[in-house]
Design an enzyme around this catalytic site. Structure first.
Site, PDB file in Angstrom:
ATOM      1  N   SER A   1       0.858  -1.178   0.000  1.00 23.75           N
ATOM      2  CA  SER A   1       0.000   0.000   0.000  1.00 23.75           C
ATOM      3  C   SER A   1       0.893   1.226   0.000  1.00 23.75           C
ATOM      4  O   SER A   1       1.830   1.302   0.792  1.00 23.75           O
ATOM      5  CB  SER A   1      -0.845  -0.044   1.268  1.00 23.75           C
TER       6      SER A   1
ATOM      7  N   HIS B   1      -1.798   7.072  -5.204  1.00 19.71           N
ATOM      8  CA  HIS B   1      -2.055   6.012  -4.233  1.00 19.71           C
ATOM      9  C   HIS B   1      -2.127   4.700  -5.001  1.00 19.71           C
ATOM     10  O   HIS B   1      -2.627   4.655  -6.117  1.00 19.71           O
ATOM     11  CB  HIS B   1      -3.395   6.276  -3.526  1.00 19.71           C
TER      12      HIS B   1
ATOM     13  N   TYR C   1      -2.130  -3.217  -3.602  1.00 15.58           N
ATOM     14  CA  TYR C   1      -2.399  -4.541  -4.153  1.00 15.58           C
ATOM     15  C   TYR C   1      -2.336  -5.551  -3.029  1.00 15.58           C
ATOM     16  O   TYR C   1      -1.437  -5.480  -2.190  1.00 15.58           O
ATOM     17  CB  TYR C   1      -1.415  -4.865  -5.292  1.00 15.58           C
TER      18      TYR C   1
ATOM     19  N   ARG D   1      -1.819  -0.843  13.764  1.00 11.20           N
ATOM     20  CA  ARG D   1      -0.703   0.085  13.917  1.00 11.20           C
ATOM     21  C   ARG D   1      -1.148   1.432  13.340  1.00 11.20           C
ATOM     22  O   ARG D   1      -1.059   1.682  12.130  1.00 11.20           O
ATOM     23  CB  ARG D   1       0.524  -0.456  13.183  1.00 11.20           C
TER      24      ARG D   1
ATOM     25  N   SER E   1       0.868   3.521  10.805  1.00 12.12           N
ATOM     26  CA  SER E   1       0.906   3.027   9.419  1.00 12.12           C
ATOM     27  C   SER E   1      -0.388   3.369   8.695  1.00 12.12           C
ATOM     28  O   SER E   1      -0.379   3.710   7.513  1.00 12.12           O
ATOM     29  CB  SER E   1       1.107   1.514   9.380  1.00 12.12           C
TER      30      SER E   1
END
Lengths: 342, 342
Positions: free
Chosen positions: A110, A124, A127, A300, A303
């Site tokens: 990502s 952006h 997959y 998280r 992230s």
């Protein structure tokens, strides 16, 4: 398939990060944070940011990127009955008894890239591979039986200023990658992308689109005709994923390079920050991945919210973008009425 | 009651806007946008912003406020059965047959003030009256019968830097306003405020709290004991609303004045912008009013998102606020463990 996907996304991540680092040799390198998930899994977050020097609001470095993240995560665990029930609508092969959990495996890459120059669009891409297996039976050797699997993903471009030939290049590159696997893929996934990245309360799309798809597997697909040429087996779909994944660099990096050093004024910067406000609105209000992440207790958070821009701006009844003749208005027009680019 | 509430919130709005304008005589005046809702109702949005000069990102004016909105809205219409069903859990007097709509009336004042100085806290307040009546019967003269009514509201403070005596002053002023109407109100509504303004994914409150309450009427209240002194009749509750509404200016304006001209550095500004990022996260992800507004097709989006700050900032794994000994860390500690202030 698990190992093959994992190896592929690890490699793609490294390739993209290197490409971005080579583009701007005097800039700080990406920060690489490897993490391990207690409940099962691991990941690598590669993040670009310029930490402000002591006593400053923002960094004084004029880097190509302003904020960027290229993440890989490979996690596994148990899927609760409620989640299984939801997934069954697109994957009838999943057994469901209303009370059992099932093992899952999810691997994905990502990325979000916010360049500094207002003429260089944000991009952006994502997959991912998802797999559900039978619960392991004691005494049984060998890997558990896969009861459902699918691929999903896409890539989309979010410019602050419209450059038609660049948007065409982006779409054309993705279309060529799709077309090798069937001519119906690009039109279906382009349309899905415009629908998905729609900011309902603003009545405009987040950007100029690209590809968006999910639930790609051997079963019937709600957005694809059943009798056409399209990837159906795990190998065929993985090959499609690699084609569109590999198209990322040629689809975007030339656009970034061409705009990274363009001259711009504070006026352009202001509009870019307003558009970034819309990016924040979409991600926090609508984006499924972000909202799912925010609700996941062990997620998280750094992230997940890495996709947010470094700075964003909101003006009440802004005068920018209102006039259809202005450069800002030209972008807004396209966001209100998505076009065909190829 | 409708007219009395309307008159009160109109007056309070004018008073608050005047107070803010008088505080900073060289600043631009609030922009006043009166609007009419096609489906029934009207409002007045009073918004402060400094439009950037041509060719700039932000305004060069060093005003006390950076962005502020003080809104009044008075709307009426028909409530669909789904909305009625939800409201019945707290208001058993509403008749419900699963298929009829009922007339509603809602009047409220809502404000958010984001000062420019990082030492001056952001503040939010909202007071509202809601009423549901029987459907009008043809031939019947006079006002329709009220089947349910309630008041809601609150006020809360969001500093970037903790100043304990100021937080105590804010809470004490609100407590005194509450205490005139019953000693259980402040503790119950203070607790509710800490619970409501909680950013789950950050595991911290949005700010240092204040008051939050809803569904205040003559019926039993889930958060208040049944046998205590508390406002119960429409007159008593409206009187309570006026007390807390009138407490807004003395609770906040002295804090704003004391900090509006404090010297600050870019370091303080950076932290303020990061905190504003959290404000955006709360409002877009959790705030009921905002999320309801975003889902309402005919809503005035500019008024709803007026609560967002002019600028906000996101850093991946920011080093600010991490050290417990830093000024930033002192605030974070309080947001993680809400305190009693009075």
């Amino acid at each position: 398939m698990r190992q093959r996907v994992e190896k592929y996304i690890d490699g793609l991540q490294e390739q993209i990060v290197s490409e971005l680092e080579n583009l701007d040799e005097t800039a700080p390198k990406f920060r690489r944070d490897a993490w391990i998930r207690q409940q099962g899994g691991r990941g690598l977050s590669c993040v670009f940011a310029c930490s402000p020097e002591s006593g400053r609001t923002t960094s004084s470095l004029e880097t190509v990127l302003e904020k960027a993240g290229v993440n890989v995560s490979v996690v596994h665990g148990m899927l609760p009955p409620s989640a299984i029930r939801e997934m069954r609508s697109d994957h009838s092969s999943i057994p469901y008894d209303g009370k059992s959990s099932l093992p899952f495996f999810a691997a994905g890459i990502s990325l979000v890239i916010h360049p500094r120059n207002p003429f260089a669009p944000t991009v952006h891409a994502n997959y991912r591979y998802f797999e559900i297996t039978e619960s392991p039976v004691e005494g049984d050797e060998g890997p558990p039986k896969v009861v459902a699997w699918w691929f999903g993903g896409g890539s989309d471009l979010t410019p602050s200023y419209l450059n038609e030939s660049e948007v065409k290049h982006f779409h054309r590159t993705l279309k060529e990658a799709c077309d090798q696997h069937g001519s119906e893929l690009y039109p279906a996934f382009k349309k899905w992308c415009d629908e998905y990245f729609y900011i309902v309360h603003r009545q405009e799309t987040r950007g100029v689109g690209g590809l968006f798809f999910d639930d790609l597997c051997c079963e019937k697909h709600t957005r694809l005709s059943d009798d056409i040429t399209r990837p159906r087996t795990p190998d065929e779909i993985f090959s499609f994923i690699q084609s569109v994944g590999n198209a990322f660099i040629p689809s975007y990096i030339p656009i970034l390079k061409a705009n990274a050093v363009r001259r711009y004024t504070e006026h352009h910067r202001r509009w870019q920050l307003l558009r970034r406000g819309r990016y924040v609105e979409f991600n926090l209000v609508y984006d499924r991945g972000t909202r799912f992440g925010l609700k996941t207790p062990s997620a998280r958070i750094e992230s997940i919210l890495m996709s947010l821009p470094e700075t964003a701006r909101w003006e009440y009844m802004s005068d920018l973008g209102v006039s259809e003749e202005s450069e800002e208005g030209l972008l807004v027009k396209v966001l209100k009425e998505p076009r065909e680019w190829v």
